[in-house]
Each structure stands twice: as structure tokens, then as C-alpha cells.
Design a protein around this motif. Sequence first.
Motif, PDB file in Angstrom:
ATOM      1  N   ARG A  30      29.868   9.746   7.698  1.00  0.00           N
ATOM      2  CA  ARG A  30      28.693   9.043   8.220  1.00  0.00           C
ATOM      3  C   ARG A  30      28.544   9.183   9.732  1.00  0.00           C
ATOM      4  NH1 ARG A  30      29.342   3.337   4.840  1.00  0.00           N
ATOM      5  NH2 ARG A  30      28.945   4.220   2.782  1.00  0.00           N
ATOM      6  N   PHE A  31      29.474   9.903  10.347  1.00  0.00           N
ATOM      7  CA  PHE A  31      29.502  10.001  11.794  1.00  0.00           C
ATOM      8  C   PHE A  31      29.336  11.448  12.252  1.00  0.00           C
ATOM      9  CE2 PHE A  31      31.066   5.762  12.893  1.00  0.00           C
ATOM     10  CZ  PHE A  31      31.536   5.323  11.666  1.00  0.00           C
ATOM     11  N   ALA A  32      28.477  11.629  13.249  1.00  0.00           N
ATOM     12  CA  ALA A  32      28.527  12.869  14.018  1.00  0.00           C
ATOM     13  C   ALA A  32      29.664  12.711  15.019  1.00  0.00           C
ATOM     14  CB  ALA A  32      27.210  13.088  14.748  1.00  0.00           C
ATOM     15  N   MET A  33      30.227  13.822  15.455  1.00  0.00           N
ATOM     16  CA  MET A  33      31.318  13.689  16.394  1.00  0.00           C
ATOM     17  C   MET A  33      31.277  14.761  17.476  1.00  0.00           C
ATOM     18  SD  MET A  33      34.872  15.125  14.765  1.00  0.00           S
ATOM     19  CE  MET A  33      35.597  14.879  16.382  1.00  0.00           C
ATOM     20  N   GLY A  34      32.013  14.488  18.514  1.00  0.00           N
ATOM     21  CA  GLY A  34      32.074  15.457  19.608  1.00  0.00           C
ATOM     22  C   GLY A  34      33.419  15.380  20.307  1.00  0.00           C
ATOM     23  N   ALA A  48      32.322  20.321  22.784  1.00  0.00           N
ATOM     24  CA  ALA A  48      31.735  20.772  21.530  1.00  0.00           C
ATOM     25  C   ALA A  48      31.311  19.558  20.713  1.00  0.00           C
ATOM     26  CB  ALA A  48      32.727  21.615  20.725  1.00  0.00           C
ATOM     27  N   ALA A  49      30.337  19.755  19.858  1.00  0.00           N
ATOM     28  CA  ALA A  49      29.857  18.668  19.016  1.00  0.00           C
ATOM     29  C   ALA A  49      29.496  19.214  17.644  1.00  0.00           C
ATOM     30  CB  ALA A  49      28.654  17.994  19.654  1.00  0.00           C
ATOM     31  N   ILE A  50      29.565  18.342  16.653  1.00  0.00           N
ATOM     32  CA  ILE A  50      29.342  18.776  15.271  1.00  0.00           C
ATOM     33  C   ILE A  50      28.612  17.678  14.510  1.00  0.00           C
ATOM     34  CG2 ILE A  50      31.584  17.877  14.493  1.00  0.00           C
ATOM     35  CD1 ILE A  50      31.832  20.421  12.737  1.00  0.00           C
ATOM     36  N   ASN A  51      27.747  18.078  13.614  1.00  0.00           N
ATOM     37  CA  ASN A  51      26.991  17.088  12.856  1.00  0.00           C
ATOM     38  C   ASN A  51      27.832  16.525  11.712  1.00  0.00           C
ATOM     39  OD1 ASN A  51      26.938  19.490  11.327  1.00  0.00           O
ATOM     40  ND2 ASN A  51      25.051  18.863  10.302  1.00  0.00           N
ATOM     41  N   ASP A  55      27.850  21.601   9.499  1.00  0.00           N
ATOM     42  CA  ASP A  55      27.158  22.877   9.462  1.00  0.00           C
ATOM     43  C   ASP A  55      26.209  23.085  10.629  1.00  0.00           C
ATOM     44  OD1 ASP A  55      24.822  21.858   6.802  1.00  0.00           O
ATOM     45  OD2 ASP A  55      25.232  21.045   8.795  1.00  0.00           O
ATOM     46  N   ASN A  56      26.272  22.186  11.587  1.00  0.00           N
ATOM     47  CA  ASN A  56      25.489  22.352  12.810  1.00  0.00           C
ATOM     48  C   ASN A  56      26.419  22.041  13.980  1.00  0.00           C
ATOM     49  OD1 ASN A  56      23.444  22.749  14.596  1.00  0.00           O
ATOM     50  ND2 ASN A  56      22.323  20.885  14.106  1.00  0.00           N
ATOM     51  N   ILE A  57      26.625  23.030  14.822  1.00  0.00           N
ATOM     52  CA  ILE A  57      27.634  22.926  15.876  1.00  0.00           C
ATOM     53  C   ILE A  57      27.040  23.337  17.216  1.00  0.00           C
ATOM     54  CG2 ILE A  57      29.764  23.983  16.736  1.00  0.00           C
ATOM     55  CD1 ILE A  57      30.731  24.102  13.831  1.00  0.00           C
ATOM     56  N   TYR A  58      27.480  22.629  18.245  1.00  0.00           N
ATOM     57  CA  TYR A  58      27.090  22.966  19.612  1.00  0.00           C
ATOM     58  C   TYR A  58      28.355  23.160  20.439  1.00  0.00           C
ATOM     59  CZ  TYR A  58      25.408  22.416  24.376  1.00  0.00           C
ATOM     60  OH  TYR A  58      25.144  22.615  25.707  1.00  0.00           O
ATOM     61  N   ARG A  99      27.846   6.888  14.483  1.00  0.00           N
ATOM     62  CA  ARG A  99      27.298   6.706  13.146  1.00  0.00           C
ATOM     63  C   ARG A  99      25.833   7.135  13.162  1.00  0.00           C
ATOM     64  NH1 ARG A  99      29.512   2.881   9.700  1.00  0.00           N
ATOM     65  NH2 ARG A  99      30.260   1.774  11.549  1.00  0.00           N
ATOM     66  N   THR A 100      25.418   7.888  12.160  1.00  0.00           N
ATOM     67  CA  THR A 100      24.052   8.377  12.153  1.00  0.00           C
ATOM     68  C   THR A 100      23.563   8.558  10.731  1.00  0.00           C
ATOM     69  OG1 THR A 100      22.606  10.203  12.822  1.00  0.00           O
ATOM     70  CG2 THR A 100      24.881  10.753  12.341  1.00  0.00           C
ATOM     71  N   VAL A 101      22.260   8.365  10.557  1.00  0.00           N
ATOM     72  CA  VAL A 101      21.662   8.624   9.248  1.00  0.00           C
ATOM     73  C   VAL A 101      21.233  10.076   9.130  1.00  0.00           C
ATOM     74  CG1 VAL A 101      20.917   6.248   8.953  1.00  0.00           C
ATOM     75  CG2 VAL A 101      19.370   7.906  10.012  1.00  0.00           C
ATOM     76  N   SER A 102      21.212  10.774  10.258  1.00  0.00           N
ATOM     77  CA  SER A 102      20.808  12.172  10.244  1.00  0.00           C
ATOM     78  C   SER A 102      21.980  13.052   9.828  1.00  0.00           C
ATOM     79  CB  SER A 102      20.316  12.603  11.625  1.00  0.00           C
ATOM     80  OG  SER A 102      20.167  13.999  11.679  1.00  0.00           O
ATOM     81  N   SER A 103      21.769  13.874   8.850  1.00  0.00           N
ATOM     82  CA  SER A 103      22.843  14.767   8.414  1.00  0.00           C
ATOM     83  C   SER A 103      22.905  16.028   9.250  1.00  0.00           C
ATOM     84  CB  SER A 103      22.657  15.145   6.945  1.00  0.00           C
ATOM     85  OG  SER A 103      21.432  15.826   6.777  1.00  0.00           O
ATOM     86  N   SER A 104      21.858  16.276  10.048  1.00  0.00           N
ATOM     87  CA  SER A 104      21.803  17.548  10.756  1.00  0.00           C
ATOM     88  C   SER A 104      21.954  17.426  12.271  1.00  0.00           C
ATOM     89  CB  SER A 104      20.482  18.256  10.456  1.00  0.00           C
ATOM     90  OG  SER A 104      19.397  17.435  10.888  1.00  0.00           O
ATOM     91  N   TYR A 105      21.752  16.246  12.801  1.00  0.00           N
ATOM     92  CA  TYR A 105      21.674  16.105  14.249  1.00  0.00           C
ATOM     93  C   TYR A 105      23.047  16.221  14.906  1.00  0.00           C
ATOM     94  CZ  TYR A 105      19.718  14.618  18.699  1.00  0.00           C
ATOM     95  OH  TYR A 105      19.307  14.590  19.999  1.00  0.00           O
ATOM     96  N   VAL A 106      23.047  16.906  16.064  1.00  0.00           N
ATOM     97  CA  VAL A 106      24.244  17.039  16.883  1.00  0.00           C
ATOM     98  C   VAL A 106      23.996  16.291  18.184  1.00  0.00           C
ATOM     99  CG1 VAL A 106      25.714  18.633  18.155  1.00  0.00           C
ATOM    100  CG2 VAL A 106      24.857  19.268  15.888  1.00  0.00           C
ATOM    101  N   TYR A 107      24.896  15.418  18.553  1.00  0.00           N
ATOM    102  CA  TYR A 107      24.749  14.642  19.785  1.00  0.00           C
ATOM    103  C   TYR A 107      25.484  15.341  20.918  1.00  0.00           C
ATOM    104  CZ  TYR A 107      23.091  10.927  16.744  1.00  0.00           C
ATOM    105  OH  TYR A 107      22.372  10.197  15.829  1.00  0.00           O
ATOM    106  N   THR A 108      24.796  15.543  22.019  1.00  0.00           N
ATOM    107  CA  THR A 108      25.385  16.307  23.117  1.00  0.00           C
ATOM    108  C   THR A 108      25.546  15.509  24.403  1.00  0.00           C
ATOM    109  OG1 THR A 108      23.210  17.137  23.757  1.00  0.00           O
ATOM    110  CG2 THR A 108      24.481  18.477  22.199  1.00  0.00           C
TER     111      THR A 108
END
Length: 126
Positions: A30-34, A48-51, A55-58, A99-108
Motif C-alpha cells: 500500500r506504500f510507495a517508497m523511496g 531512487a523511488a518506486i511505486n 513497475d514504475n521507477i525513478y 501510503r497511497t491509493v495510486s498503484s502507479s505514482y512515484v514520489y520524488t
Amino acid sequence: VQLQASGGGLVQAGGSLGLSCAAPGHTFSRFAMGWFRQAPGKERELVAAINRNGDNIYYADSAKGRFTISRDNAKNTGNLQMSSLKPEDTAVYYCAAQRTVSSSYVYTEKYQYNYWGQGTQVTVSS
């Protein structure tokens, strides 16, 4: 949410090191992480950050081609594998989660993360 970072240490330039971040007792998916780092006298910066799904990485430019971020939601862990390390990679490394409801978003951005680990020291000798 308590994040537990581990795996830091001392390594020679050109070497490799892996960091792990655990979130025991939480549904990590349930969490994006970085991963961020902070060198003495400098601002904390994103590495670096990951959704949520992995499957979405920065990557920051400094990390591209040398670092790999990944996650294992079944084990509630995130990882940062670092190779070809340079002395300028020396810093305290922090894992962060949001914590995020978005499955695709990467927080930078730092302000987008509410949960932080305690930091682990990485020292690269020349």
C-alpha cells in the motif's frame, strides 16, 4: 509506520553494497517508497523511488546505471542495490514510504513522504 533500514557499511570505491528497508506489521504493497541520502553539510536528496507495484521507477542522475531499487511486497521489504560506488556516494541513506491509493505514482520529493527509517551510514573509501 516504523521503517527499519539496514545494510550500510564501509566499502572501497568500485565496490557494491545492498540496503534493505523493512516495514514489519504493515501491508507494504500500500506504500510507495523511496531512498534518500544526506551527506554532511548537504541537503537530503532523492536517490531512487518506486511505486507500489514495483513497475514504475525513478532514479536520480547520480544513481542511474549504478543503483537498482526494488521491492518484495510479499516480504514487506524494499531494497537498494548499489554498485560501482564512489567516494561521493558517502552519506547517511534513508528509506521512506508513503501510503497511497495510486498503484502507479512515484514520489520524488521529500515532503511527499510521511514515514522515514532511521538512516544507515554508507562510507565509500577512495
